[in-house]
Write a protein that holds these residues in place. Structure first.
Motif, PDB file in Angstrom:
ATOM      1  N   ALA A   1       0.965  -1.272  -0.001  1.00 24.75           N
ATOM      2  CA  ALA A   1      -0.001   0.077  -0.028  1.00 24.75           C
ATOM      3  C   ALA A   1       0.767   1.145   0.072  1.00 24.75           C
ATOM      4  O   ALA A   1       1.774   1.283   0.764  1.00 24.75           O
ATOM      5  CB  ALA A   1      -0.927  -0.035   1.463  1.00 24.75           C
ATOM      6  N   ILE A   2       0.798   1.912  -0.983  1.00 25.30           N
ATOM      7  CA  ILE A   2       1.682   3.291  -0.966  1.00 25.30           C
ATOM      8  C   ILE A   2       0.932   4.462  -0.791  1.00 25.30           C
ATOM      9  O   ILE A   2      -0.261   4.928  -0.939  1.00 25.30           O
ATOM     10  CB  ILE A   2       1.932   3.281  -2.564  1.00 25.30           C
ATOM     11  CG1 ILE A   2       2.753   2.295  -2.951  1.00 25.30           C
ATOM     12  CG2 ILE A   2       2.859   4.677  -2.723  1.00 25.30           C
ATOM     13  CD1 ILE A   2       3.083   2.115  -4.668  1.00 25.30           C
ATOM     14  N   PRO A   3       1.393   5.179   0.390  1.00 24.13           N
ATOM     15  CA  PRO A   3       0.979   6.460   0.783  1.00 24.13           C
ATOM     16  C   PRO A   3       0.848   7.279  -0.402  1.00 24.13           C
ATOM     17  O   PRO A   3       1.843   7.674  -0.683  1.00 24.13           O
ATOM     18  CB  PRO A   3       1.690   6.685   1.826  1.00 24.13           C
ATOM     19  CG  PRO A   3       2.789   5.890   1.962  1.00 24.13           C
ATOM     20  CD  PRO A   3       2.786   4.638   0.825  1.00 24.13           C
ATOM     21  N   MET A   4      -0.058   8.153  -0.508  1.00 21.99           N
ATOM     22  CA  MET A   4      -0.136   9.170  -1.705  1.00 21.99           C
ATOM     23  C   MET A   4      -0.717  10.258  -1.286  1.00 21.99           C
ATOM     24  O   MET A   4      -1.834  10.539  -0.267  1.00 21.99           O
ATOM     25  CB  MET A   4      -1.039   8.503  -2.612  1.00 21.99           C
ATOM     26  CG  MET A   4      -0.496   7.161  -3.552  1.00 21.99           C
ATOM     27  SD  MET A   4      -1.216   7.078  -5.134  1.00 21.99           S
ATOM     28  CE  MET A   4      -0.232   5.599  -5.613  1.00 21.99           C
TER      29      MET A   4
ATOM     30  N   ASP B   1       9.927   3.428  -7.659  1.00 21.40           N
ATOM     31  CA  ASP B   1      10.748   2.860  -6.631  1.00 21.40           C
ATOM     32  C   ASP B   1      10.040   2.775  -5.310  1.00 21.40           C
ATOM     33  O   ASP B   1      10.340   1.617  -4.468  1.00 21.40           O
ATOM     34  CB  ASP B   1      11.920   3.980  -6.253  1.00 21.40           C
ATOM     35  CG  ASP B   1      13.193   4.004  -7.267  1.00 21.40           C
ATOM     36  OD1 ASP B   1      12.825   3.218  -8.210  1.00 21.40           O
ATOM     37  OD2 ASP B   1      13.947   4.797  -7.012  1.00 21.40           O
ATOM     38  N   TYR B   2       8.762   2.920  -5.433  1.00 20.54           N
ATOM     39  CA  TYR B   2       7.928   2.759  -3.940  1.00 20.54           C
ATOM     40  C   TYR B   2       7.674   1.020  -4.126  1.00 20.54           C
ATOM     41  O   TYR B   2       7.588   0.532  -2.850  1.00 20.54           O
ATOM     42  CB  TYR B   2       6.682   3.514  -3.929  1.00 20.54           C
ATOM     43  CG  TYR B   2       6.859   4.979  -3.291  1.00 20.54           C
ATOM     44  CD1 TYR B   2       7.340   4.952  -2.034  1.00 20.54           C
ATOM     45  CD2 TYR B   2       6.315   5.911  -3.989  1.00 20.54           C
ATOM     46  CE1 TYR B   2       7.516   6.330  -1.564  1.00 20.54           C
ATOM     47  CE2 TYR B   2       6.571   7.362  -3.484  1.00 20.54           C
ATOM     48  CZ  TYR B   2       7.147   7.328  -2.276  1.00 20.54           C
ATOM     49  OH  TYR B   2       6.969   8.651  -1.431  1.00 20.54           O
ATOM     50  N   LEU B   3       7.605   0.500  -5.223  1.00 21.22           N
ATOM     51  CA  LEU B   3       7.192  -0.861  -5.522  1.00 21.22           C
ATOM     52  C   LEU B   3       8.194  -1.851  -4.666  1.00 21.22           C
ATOM     53  O   LEU B   3       8.341  -2.898  -4.108  1.00 21.22           O
ATOM     54  CB  LEU B   3       7.070  -1.002  -6.872  1.00 21.22           C
ATOM     55  CG  LEU B   3       5.852  -0.475  -7.513  1.00 21.22           C
ATOM     56  CD1 LEU B   3       5.715  -1.157  -8.882  1.00 21.22           C
ATOM     57  CD2 LEU B   3       4.488  -1.096  -6.299  1.00 21.22           C
ATOM     58  N   ASP B   4       9.461  -1.224  -4.760  1.00 21.77           N
ATOM     59  CA  ASP B   4      10.592  -1.999  -4.218  1.00 21.77           C
ATOM     60  C   ASP B   4      10.959  -1.793  -2.704  1.00 21.77           C
ATOM     61  O   ASP B   4      11.890  -2.464  -2.110  1.00 21.77           O
ATOM     62  CB  ASP B   4      11.816  -1.784  -5.116  1.00 21.77           C
ATOM     63  CG  ASP B   4      11.713  -1.861  -6.403  1.00 21.77           C
ATOM     64  OD1 ASP B   4      11.016  -3.036  -6.847  1.00 21.77           O
ATOM     65  OD2 ASP B   4      12.253  -1.514  -7.379  1.00 21.77           O
TER      66      ASP B   4
ATOM     67  N   HIS C   1      -3.130  11.807   3.554  1.00 21.65           N
ATOM     68  CA  HIS C   1      -2.673  10.628   2.627  1.00 21.65           C
ATOM     69  C   HIS C   1      -3.673   9.587   2.499  1.00 21.65           C
ATOM     70  O   HIS C   1      -4.161   9.143   3.420  1.00 21.65           O
ATOM     71  CB  HIS C   1      -1.416  10.068   3.288  1.00 21.65           C
ATOM     72  CG  HIS C   1      -0.166  10.786   3.038  1.00 21.65           C
ATOM     73  ND1 HIS C   1       0.203  12.009   3.962  1.00 21.65           N
ATOM     74  CD2 HIS C   1       0.810  11.120   2.220  1.00 21.65           C
ATOM     75  CE1 HIS C   1       1.294  12.512   3.639  1.00 21.65           C
ATOM     76  NE2 HIS C   1       1.521  11.876   2.452  1.00 21.65           N
ATOM     77  N   GLU C   2      -3.653   9.017   1.064  1.00 25.94           N
ATOM     78  CA  GLU C   2      -4.527   7.822   1.054  1.00 25.94           C
ATOM     79  C   GLU C   2      -3.508   6.800   0.712  1.00 25.94           C
ATOM     80  O   GLU C   2      -2.449   7.091   0.254  1.00 25.94           O
ATOM     81  CB  GLU C   2      -5.371   8.049  -0.183  1.00 25.94           C
ATOM     82  CG  GLU C   2      -6.555   9.098  -0.287  1.00 25.94           C
ATOM     83  CD  GLU C   2      -7.422   9.064  -1.463  1.00 25.94           C
ATOM     84  OE1 GLU C   2      -7.112   8.242  -2.324  1.00 25.94           O
ATOM     85  OE2 GLU C   2      -8.253   9.861  -1.470  1.00 25.94           O
ATOM     86  N   PHE C   3      -3.899   5.674   1.413  1.00 28.55           N
ATOM     87  CA  PHE C   3      -3.023   4.489   1.254  1.00 28.55           C
ATOM     88  C   PHE C   3      -3.656   3.440   0.034  1.00 28.55           C
ATOM     89  O   PHE C   3      -4.812   3.287  -0.046  1.00 28.55           O
ATOM     90  CB  PHE C   3      -2.955   3.735   2.336  1.00 28.55           C
ATOM     91  CG  PHE C   3      -2.061   4.398   3.482  1.00 28.55           C
ATOM     92  CD1 PHE C   3      -2.445   5.568   4.073  1.00 28.55           C
ATOM     93  CD2 PHE C   3      -0.868   3.850   3.717  1.00 28.55           C
ATOM     94  CE1 PHE C   3      -1.738   6.096   4.994  1.00 28.55           C
ATOM     95  CE2 PHE C   3      -0.082   4.424   4.643  1.00 28.55           C
ATOM     96  CZ  PHE C   3      -0.309   5.655   5.177  1.00 28.55           C
TER      97      PHE C   3
END
Length: 439
Positions: free
Chosen positions: A192-195, A226-229, A208-210
């Motif tokens: 889950a990426i904070p955006m 890079d967030y994916l890694d 932030h939305e996750f």
RNA sequence: CGGAGCGUGGCGCAGUCUGGUAGCGCAUCAGUCUGGGGGACUGAGGGUCGCCGGUUCGAAUCCGGCCGCUCCGACCA
């Protein structure tokens, strides 16, 4: 649990209304059943997953210092008149009237109720900070419910509210939730990426939305690849330590949802080969809103130097029922669901391939009895079905491990262990299999 | 809310145009044979065709109204 008595109404064919994998698979695996538009019953298998996800959320909230409460689902309209939202909140709010003609509503959210609880009980800076959470059913009369439980009208949500004396305190609370959310989703095997999200009435960067990246997600998202890694922070966190380094590393790159997206900035800050434009599922939202409710509702505390100030608040939500769908979107294949161990409805599925065979029966019963006796969550397919039907069912419901007992193997003194996610199989003795799961 | 569809045994569908005995596959039940990827055979049960009204000798089919659901768009955990 013996499958022969378990209430598991699986479907062989795809229901016509289900468009996305999670919806399709939840229906086929007998997890949910639609009652009316956007409203579902949770059948035993689905309910188990819902409970497991709920429990992870609860544990992480507790670990971050939040305290669980349970607020009413039905709320008085007067509270909302105080905050000014009763007229402003649109058709999504289900409005009701009781027998005394009092205006009520089915809570779409709980800022008013929690602010009321706070103001009636807390008066001093010395009682701060506080952070209360609940996990309960909400109702929002969405214009267009869809995708099964992903956008239901009735949905299960964890929401919590922080109360602090000043902005600095509020920021600390916000950061705690930020980290708690990273941990919560990581434990479910999700990236889950904070955006950056719409910041609401206060402005600033404290919203932030996750988001889980998925093609079937509802919103367009833009972020740095890079967030994916990045390590999703599976190890423990000490909330008494400064959390800023963690926040910093998770906000250093560009990541924004559609309504916050700035194309120029995206192109300026992210190298072309790192620009990720895709879709995502919003599973959490954290939000600082200052004194938006405390001020109109008179939720004040006395400061150290005797002044009376409205309390600083933040709210934080996780879509618990939506997460069930999100986990499936993140983990499935042609045959069915692939649960991570942390949320799987059962850890292990035991298949007796040949019901009529005494040796198979004996070995299967023994394995089942032993593991059940040691509190291993096990689903035992003891139905009188063909081998193929059993494999298909087990793959569909996606338990992480399958233990397959068949006449062929037993002759050689072994059973087969299959890992659902990888399809890796190994043969091992019954004793070894028992040790593997009961150990 | 704008646009597009759909409603026929539990599920997936055909039949509706051109009115005339409600049908297929899966599932269910009984039995037999099977048993390493949703197996085979025999037999059986289950449907006021979403609801209300109209036209007609006769309506799943034509007409009107209503209800429900789904999909595409603008809002949201």
């Amino acid at each position: 649990m013996r499958l022969s008595v378990y209430f598991l109404p699986t479907l062989k064919e795809n229901p016509s209304e289900a468009q996305i994998p999670s919806h399709r698979l939840m229906l086929r695996a007998g997890m949910i059943q639609q009652s009316s538009a956007g409203i579902y019953s949770w059948l035993p298998l689905g309910h188990r997953v819902l409970r497991r996800i709920e429990q992870i959320v609860r544990q992480e909230m507790d670990a971050a210092g939040c305290q669980e409460v349970l607020m009413p689902a039905i709320q008085p309209a007067d509270l909302w008149r105080e905050s000014g939202r009763y007229d402003q909140y649109g058709e999504e709010m289900l409005r009701l009237r009781d027998r005394h003609e009092r205006d009520m509503l089915f809570g779409p959210t709980h800022e008013e109720v929690v602010t009321d609880i706070f103001r009636r009980n807390i008066k001093s800076y010395r009682d701060l900070p506080k952070n209360l959470y609940q996990i309960q059913w909400k109702f929002r009369d969405e214009i267009r419910p869809r995708f099964g439980i992903m956008r239901g009208r009735e949905f299960y949500m964890k929401d919590n509210f922080s109360f602090d004396l000043d902005f600095e305190g509020a920021k600390r609370s916000y950061n705690k939730m930020f980290v708690a959310y990273l941990r919560t989703f990581a434990r479910m095997g999700l990236k889950a990426i904070p955006m950056e999200a719409k910041s609401g009435p206060i402005g600033g960067d404290m919203s932030h939305e996750f988001v889980i990246l998925a093609e079937t997600g509802e919103s367009a998202v833009y972020c740095h690849a890079d967030y994916l890694d990045m390590d999703m922070l599976a190890e423990g966190v000490d909330y008494t330590q400064a959390l800023d380094p963690i926040i910093a590393s998770w906000t250093r790159h560009y990541a924004a949802t559609d309504d916050k997206h700035e194309p120029e900035r995206f192109e300026r800050e992210v190298p072309e080969d790192k620009r990720l434009t895709t879709r995502g599922i919003e599973v959490g939202h954290i939000f600082y809103f200052g004194t938006k409710y405390s001020k109109p509702m008179g939720a004040t505390v006395t400061t150290e130097d005797g002044r009376e100030v409205p309390v600083e608040m933040g709210s934080y939500g996780i879509g618990v029922s939506r997460l069930v769908g999100a986990v499936i979107e993140a983990g499935h294949d042609e045959a069915g669901i692939i649960w991570p161990e942390s949320v799987a409805p059962f850890r292990l599925g035991l298949i007796n391939l040949k019901i009529g065979d005494p040796a198979c029966r004996k070995a299967s019963d023994e394995i089942y009895g032993t593991l059940k006796g040691r509190d291993v969550e096990i689903l035992y397919d003891d139905r009188d079905e063909s081998a193929g039907a059993k494999f298909a069912t087990m793959d569909l419901i996606g338990l992480p491990w399958q233990l397959i007992v068949g006449p062929r193997g037993l002759k050689a003194g072994v059973v087969e262990l299959k890992e659902r996610a990888t399809d890796e199989r190994q043969e091992l003795s019954v004793e070894a299999a028992l040790a593997r799961f009961a150990g």
